[in-house]
Design a protein around this motif. Structure first.
Motif, short mmCIF file in Angstrom:
data_model
loop_
_atom_site.label_atom_id
_atom_site.label_comp_id
_atom_site.label_asym_id
_atom_site.label_seq_id
_atom_site.Cartn_x
_atom_site.Cartn_y
_atom_site.Cartn_z
N UNK A 62 12.16 -5.41 -17.56
CA UNK A 62 11.19 -4.43 -17.04
C UNK A 62 10.27 -5.12 -16.04
N UNK A 63 9.81 -6.34 -16.40
CA UNK A 63 8.93 -7.07 -15.49
C UNK A 63 9.69 -7.45 -14.21
N UNK A 64 10.97 -7.85 -14.37
CA UNK A 64 11.77 -8.30 -13.23
C UNK A 64 11.99 -7.16 -12.24
N UNK A 65 12.17 -5.95 -12.75
CA UNK A 65 12.48 -4.81 -11.87
C UNK A 65 11.22 -4.07 -11.44
N UNK A 66 10.03 -4.53 -11.91
CA UNK A 66 8.79 -3.84 -11.52
C UNK A 66 8.54 -4.06 -10.04
N UNK A 67 8.58 -2.99 -9.29
CA UNK A 67 8.40 -3.08 -7.86
C UNK A 67 7.94 -1.72 -7.36
N UNK A 68 7.05 -1.74 -6.40
CA UNK A 68 6.63 -0.46 -5.84
C UNK A 68 6.34 -0.64 -4.36
N UNK A 69 6.91 0.25 -3.57
CA UNK A 69 6.64 0.25 -2.14
C UNK A 69 5.86 1.52 -1.82
N UNK A 70 4.73 1.36 -1.17
CA UNK A 70 3.93 2.54 -0.86
C UNK A 70 4.59 3.33 0.27
N UNK A 71 4.43 4.66 0.27
CA UNK A 71 5.14 5.49 1.25
C UNK A 71 4.56 5.43 2.65
N UNK A 72 3.53 4.61 2.88
CA UNK A 72 3.01 4.49 4.26
C UNK A 72 3.03 3.03 4.67
N UNK A 73 3.14 2.78 5.97
CA UNK A 73 3.16 1.40 6.43
C UNK A 73 2.64 1.33 7.86
N UNK A 74 2.16 0.15 8.23
CA UNK A 74 1.70 -0.05 9.60
C UNK A 74 2.82 -0.73 10.38
N UNK A 75 2.55 -1.03 11.63
CA UNK A 75 3.59 -1.63 12.48
C UNK A 75 4.04 -2.99 11.93
N UNK A 76 3.08 -3.72 11.37
CA UNK A 76 3.39 -5.10 10.97
C UNK A 76 3.55 -5.26 9.46
N UNK A 77 3.07 -4.30 8.73
CA UNK A 77 2.90 -4.54 7.30
C UNK A 77 3.46 -3.35 6.53
N UNK A 78 4.26 -3.69 5.49
CA UNK A 78 4.66 -2.65 4.57
C UNK A 78 3.99 -2.97 3.24
N UNK A 79 3.37 -1.98 2.64
CA UNK A 79 2.64 -2.26 1.40
C UNK A 79 3.61 -2.22 0.22
N UNK A 80 3.78 -3.38 -0.37
CA UNK A 80 4.77 -3.49 -1.43
C UNK A 80 4.24 -4.46 -2.48
N UNK A 81 4.49 -4.14 -3.73
CA UNK A 81 4.12 -5.06 -4.82
C UNK A 81 5.34 -5.31 -5.68
N UNK A 82 5.59 -6.56 -5.98
CA UNK A 82 6.71 -6.90 -6.85
C UNK A 82 6.26 -7.98 -7.81
N UNK A 83 7.09 -8.25 -8.83
CA UNK A 83 6.70 -9.27 -9.81
C UNK A 83 6.54 -10.64 -9.13
N UNK A 84 7.28 -10.86 -8.00
CA UNK A 84 7.24 -12.18 -7.37
C UNK A 84 6.02 -12.36 -6.47
N UNK A 85 5.17 -11.34 -6.38
CA UNK A 85 3.90 -11.54 -5.68
C UNK A 85 2.88 -12.22 -6.57
N UNK A 86 3.15 -12.29 -7.87
CA UNK A 86 2.21 -12.89 -8.82
C UNK A 86 2.90 -14.05 -9.53
N UNK A 87 2.43 -15.27 -9.33
CA UNK A 87 3.06 -16.41 -10.02
C UNK A 87 3.08 -16.23 -11.53
#
Lengths: 202, 202
Positions: A62-87
């Motif tokens: 569950x932790x490994x597959x925890x991921x969320x991409x927000x439905x909006x993004x800028x030219x350079x940045x996509x807002x995304x959170x995954x387990x690998x963003x947190x050591x």
């Protein structure tokens, strides 16, 4: 006179043997009862291990597959959170996966204690390795719980803003993984108590 | 003829008694050796508990007194960091203080195992309560360690900035407390292993 003495002499050893046999019988009965009771503990131990395998694999995946991409993004940045963003969450995934593999490897020892309920060595090995592994499980779970708490509430003193308003699904998935791993810790405590009771002399 | 039979008859029971006494003696010797060996374990257990009391009180008080006020301030704000700015560190202080009190309360049980090395009940009580308390210690330590890591490194993905550049002394104090508590965990694992070995039958 000689005959009498013989009967008396035969009588004495026979009572001695009888009482010895009686005591031996008692010993066997006690051993059998202890064996049955310890076999029951060993079977419970085996079932708990199976349940713990399920819950740790669940928590880790569950932790490994925890991921969320927000439905909006800028030219350079996509807002995304995954387990690998947190050591801490990476540590959680790896540690809990190690715990699950340990549990699978410990199953043969658990089977040995079912087959030979009075053997103390496999019990002792299980107890000591369970103790080491429960600290690994607890440290991974507690560290992840601290991060989940921070993600939910933030910390105004250090300007760490909560991210769960944006990444609600991600936070829910990581929280579930922490709860599952906490149940796994309870299973481990039960396993250690079972081993301790089974090691105890009568 | 009658005399001969008497001597034979006397001979038999006497060998039985001799062998029984011999076995009993062997049993006593084994029990005494086991008792001495278990008394050694119990004394080691007691000393480990004393060391663990020292290190947990140290960890808790270092974290409790960790505080740093920066030498500059604005009209409305003074830059200050203390353990009570972080809920995780508050949990650490309370949990490790509870662990230290538990260790003090467990000393009488440890003394009982020194006085009566073959008694299994105080051993079992110590083993089970140690197992529960080691998870409390580990969870407090791991959660605090996660926060210390975050304070040192920050997390660029969530815009959580490191604070250790500003609050260096505070970070050092909290890190020391976490390291001390980690040594306490090792002591607890040793205590559990000692109890398990002492519970084992010969």
């Amino acid at each position: 006179m000689a005959k009498e003495s013989t009967t008396i002499d035969v009588g004495e050893p026979s009572t001695v043997t009888k009482s010895t046999i009686h005591e031996k019988k008692k010993g066997f009965v006690a051993a059998a009862a202890g064996g049955g009771y310890k076999r029951g503990l060993a079977i419970f131990d085996f079932l708990l291990r199976l349940a713990a395998i399920g819950i740790t694999i669940g928590a880790s995946s569950v932790m490994f597959t925890a991921e969320e991409t927000l439905p909006f993004f800028t030219q350079f940045l996509q807002f995304q959170a995954g387990y690998d963003d947190f050591p801490t969450f990476q540590f959680f995934v790896i540690a809990i996966a190690i715990v699950a593999s340990y549990l699978v490897l410990s199953l043969p020892f658990s089977i040995v204690t079912i087959v030979r309920p009075l053997a103390t060595l496999p019990r002792l090995i299980l107890l000591i390795s369970d103790t080491v592994v429960v600290t690994l499980t607890t440290s991974a779970t507690a560290a992840a719980a601290a991060m989940v708490y921070l993600a939910h509430n933030g910390n105004s003193n250090t300007n760490w803003l909560p991210i769960c308003q944006q990444f609600g699904d991600f936070c829910q998935a990581t929280s579930s993984a922490v709860v599952a791993a906490s149940i796994g810790i309870v299973f481990f405590i039960l396993l250690i108590i079972i081993s301790a009771i089974a090691l105890k002399r009568h």
